[in-house]
Motif scaffolding. Structure first.
Motif, short mmCIF file in Angstrom:
data_model
loop_
_atom_site.label_atom_id
_atom_site.label_comp_id
_atom_site.label_asym_id
_atom_site.label_seq_id
_atom_site.Cartn_x
_atom_site.Cartn_y
_atom_site.Cartn_z
N PHE A 43 8.84 -45.62 -13.74
CA PHE A 43 8.52 -44.88 -12.53
C PHE A 43 7.77 -43.63 -12.95
O PHE A 43 8.00 -43.10 -14.03
CB PHE A 43 9.79 -44.54 -11.75
N ALA A 44 6.86 -43.14 -12.11
CA ALA A 44 5.99 -42.03 -12.51
C ALA A 44 5.71 -41.11 -11.33
O ALA A 44 5.96 -41.45 -10.19
CB ALA A 44 4.68 -42.58 -13.07
N ASP A 45 5.14 -39.95 -11.68
CA ASP A 45 4.74 -38.99 -10.66
C ASP A 45 3.25 -39.12 -10.37
O ASP A 45 2.48 -38.19 -10.51
CB ASP A 45 5.05 -37.56 -11.13
N ASN A 46 2.83 -40.32 -9.99
CA ASN A 46 1.44 -40.54 -9.58
C ASN A 46 1.47 -41.13 -8.18
O ASN A 46 2.54 -41.45 -7.67
CB ASN A 46 0.69 -41.44 -10.59
N PRO A 47 0.32 -41.26 -7.53
CA PRO A 47 0.33 -41.75 -6.14
C PRO A 47 1.02 -43.11 -5.96
O PRO A 47 1.60 -43.36 -4.91
CB PRO A 47 -1.16 -41.84 -5.79
N ALA A 48 0.95 -43.97 -6.95
CA ALA A 48 1.61 -45.27 -6.83
C ALA A 48 3.10 -45.18 -7.15
O ALA A 48 3.86 -46.08 -6.80
CB ALA A 48 0.95 -46.29 -7.74
N GLY A 49 3.53 -44.12 -7.83
CA GLY A 49 4.94 -43.95 -8.18
C GLY A 49 5.40 -44.84 -9.30
O GLY A 49 6.60 -45.04 -9.49
N VAL A 50 4.45 -45.37 -10.08
CA VAL A 50 4.82 -46.30 -11.14
C VAL A 50 3.78 -46.26 -12.25
O VAL A 50 2.62 -45.93 -12.02
CB VAL A 50 4.96 -47.74 -10.56
N GLU A 51 4.20 -46.56 -13.46
CA GLU A 51 3.28 -46.77 -14.58
C GLU A 51 3.17 -48.27 -14.78
O GLU A 51 4.16 -49.00 -14.66
CB GLU A 51 3.81 -46.12 -15.86
N LEU A 52 1.96 -48.75 -15.07
CA LEU A 52 1.70 -50.18 -15.17
C LEU A 52 1.06 -50.53 -16.50
O LEU A 52 0.37 -49.71 -17.11
CB LEU A 52 0.76 -50.62 -14.05
N MET A 53 1.29 -51.76 -16.94
CA MET A 53 0.62 -52.31 -18.11
C MET A 53 0.23 -53.76 -17.83
O MET A 53 0.84 -54.43 -16.99
CB MET A 53 1.53 -52.27 -19.35
N PHE A 54 -0.79 -54.22 -18.54
CA PHE A 54 -1.11 -55.64 -18.52
C PHE A 54 -0.12 -56.36 -19.43
O PHE A 54 0.40 -55.79 -20.40
CB PHE A 54 -2.53 -55.89 -19.06
N ALA A 55 0.15 -57.60 -19.12
CA ALA A 55 0.98 -58.44 -19.96
C ALA A 55 0.35 -59.83 -20.02
O ALA A 55 -0.27 -60.28 -19.05
CB ALA A 55 2.40 -58.54 -19.42
N GLU A 56 0.48 -60.47 -21.16
CA GLU A 56 0.02 -61.84 -21.34
C GLU A 56 1.23 -62.75 -21.23
O GLU A 56 2.23 -62.56 -21.93
CB GLU A 56 -0.66 -62.01 -22.69
N CYS A 57 1.14 -63.73 -20.33
CA CYS A 57 2.27 -64.62 -20.06
C CYS A 57 2.10 -65.96 -20.77
O CYS A 57 1.00 -66.50 -20.83
CB CYS A 57 2.42 -64.84 -18.57
N ASP A 58 3.21 -66.47 -21.28
CA ASP A 58 3.23 -67.76 -21.96
C ASP A 58 3.27 -68.92 -20.96
O ASP A 58 2.72 -69.98 -21.23
CB ASP A 58 4.44 -67.85 -22.88
N PHE A 59 3.94 -68.68 -19.82
CA PHE A 59 4.08 -69.73 -18.82
C PHE A 59 4.60 -69.11 -17.53
O PHE A 59 5.12 -67.99 -17.52
CB PHE A 59 5.06 -70.82 -19.27
N VAL A 60 4.50 -69.86 -16.45
CA VAL A 60 5.25 -69.60 -15.22
C VAL A 60 5.78 -70.95 -14.77
O VAL A 60 5.06 -71.95 -14.73
CB VAL A 60 4.43 -68.88 -14.12
N HIS A 61 7.07 -70.99 -14.49
CA HIS A 61 7.78 -72.22 -14.13
C HIS A 61 8.24 -72.08 -12.68
O HIS A 61 8.91 -71.11 -12.33
CB HIS A 61 8.98 -72.38 -15.07
N ARG A 62 7.86 -73.03 -11.83
CA ARG A 62 8.19 -72.96 -10.39
C ARG A 62 9.06 -74.14 -9.99
O ARG A 62 8.77 -75.29 -10.32
CB ARG A 62 6.91 -72.97 -9.56
N VAL A 63 10.13 -73.83 -9.26
CA VAL A 63 11.00 -74.85 -8.67
C VAL A 63 11.00 -74.60 -7.16
O VAL A 63 11.45 -73.55 -6.70
CB VAL A 63 12.44 -74.76 -9.22
N GLU A 64 10.43 -75.55 -6.41
CA GLU A 64 10.38 -75.43 -4.95
C GLU A 64 11.42 -76.36 -4.36
O GLU A 64 11.39 -77.57 -4.60
CB GLU A 64 8.99 -75.77 -4.42
N ARG A 65 12.32 -75.79 -3.58
CA ARG A 65 13.39 -76.55 -2.97
C ARG A 65 12.87 -77.37 -1.78
O ARG A 65 11.81 -77.07 -1.24
CB ARG A 65 14.48 -75.59 -2.50
N PRO A 66 13.61 -78.37 -1.34
CA PRO A 66 13.17 -79.18 -0.19
C PRO A 66 12.91 -78.37 1.08
O PRO A 66 12.07 -78.75 1.89
CB PRO A 66 14.33 -80.16 0.01
N ASP A 67 13.58 -77.22 1.25
CA ASP A 67 13.35 -76.40 2.45
C ASP A 67 12.09 -75.52 2.35
O ASP A 67 11.75 -74.81 3.28
CB ASP A 67 14.57 -75.53 2.76
#
Length: 144
Positions: A43-67
């Motif tokens: 969290f930060a004292d800037n207009p967005a209220g947060v500090e951010l970084m880029f990250a490199e992701c290995d994967f994203v796994h999605r499970v979608e339920r019947p609903d």
């Protein structure tokens, strides 16, 4: 070595969840990385209220339920500060409070280019730069 064992445990857990979810009528999909995302690191004292970084992701796994509701999990590692609100890796684990409209789906970003907002996000960023994310999505997309 410890990192390899933790990663292997996560993969085994996700694989077990996938098999159970598929047996229950859920749709399971996975997008392999690497791909980039943006992660809050403090969290930060800037207009967005947060500090951010880029990250490199290995994967994203999605499970979608019947609903139509879904859960996504992913593992990433911090790379570079984000342009406008640059951050640095935290000195201790960073776990922002969960809430709606704080994260959008990297699964949809990578597959369709859509911005689909999460209903909740559980995010942990470690001092070593490891990022673990679990997000929940309602059956009807949020309007954020």
């Amino acid at each position: 070595m410890k990192r390899v064992l933790v990663f292997a445990a996560v993969v085994a857990l996700v694989s077990g969840v996938s098999a159970s979810a598929a047996a229950a009528g859920a749709v399971v999909d996975r997008v392999e990385g690497p791909f980039d995302t943006v992660v809050p690191v403090a969290f930060a004292d800037n207009p967005a209220g947060v500090e951010l970084m880029f990250a490199e992701c290995d994967f994203v796994h999605r499970v979608e339920r019947p609903d139509g509701s879904a859960m996504e999990t992913q593992t990433c590692h911090l790379t570079d500060p984000f342009f406008e609100f640059p951050g640095t890796p935290p000195t201790r684990a960073f776990n922002p409070p969960p809430g709606p409209c704080l994260w959008f789906s990297d699964y949809f970003s990578q597959t369709t280019g859509e911005d689909v907002w999460a209903e909740s996000v559980k995010l942990t960023v470690t001092p070593a730069g490891i990022v673990n994310v679990t997000t929940m999505y309602p059956a009807e997309p949020l309007q954020c």
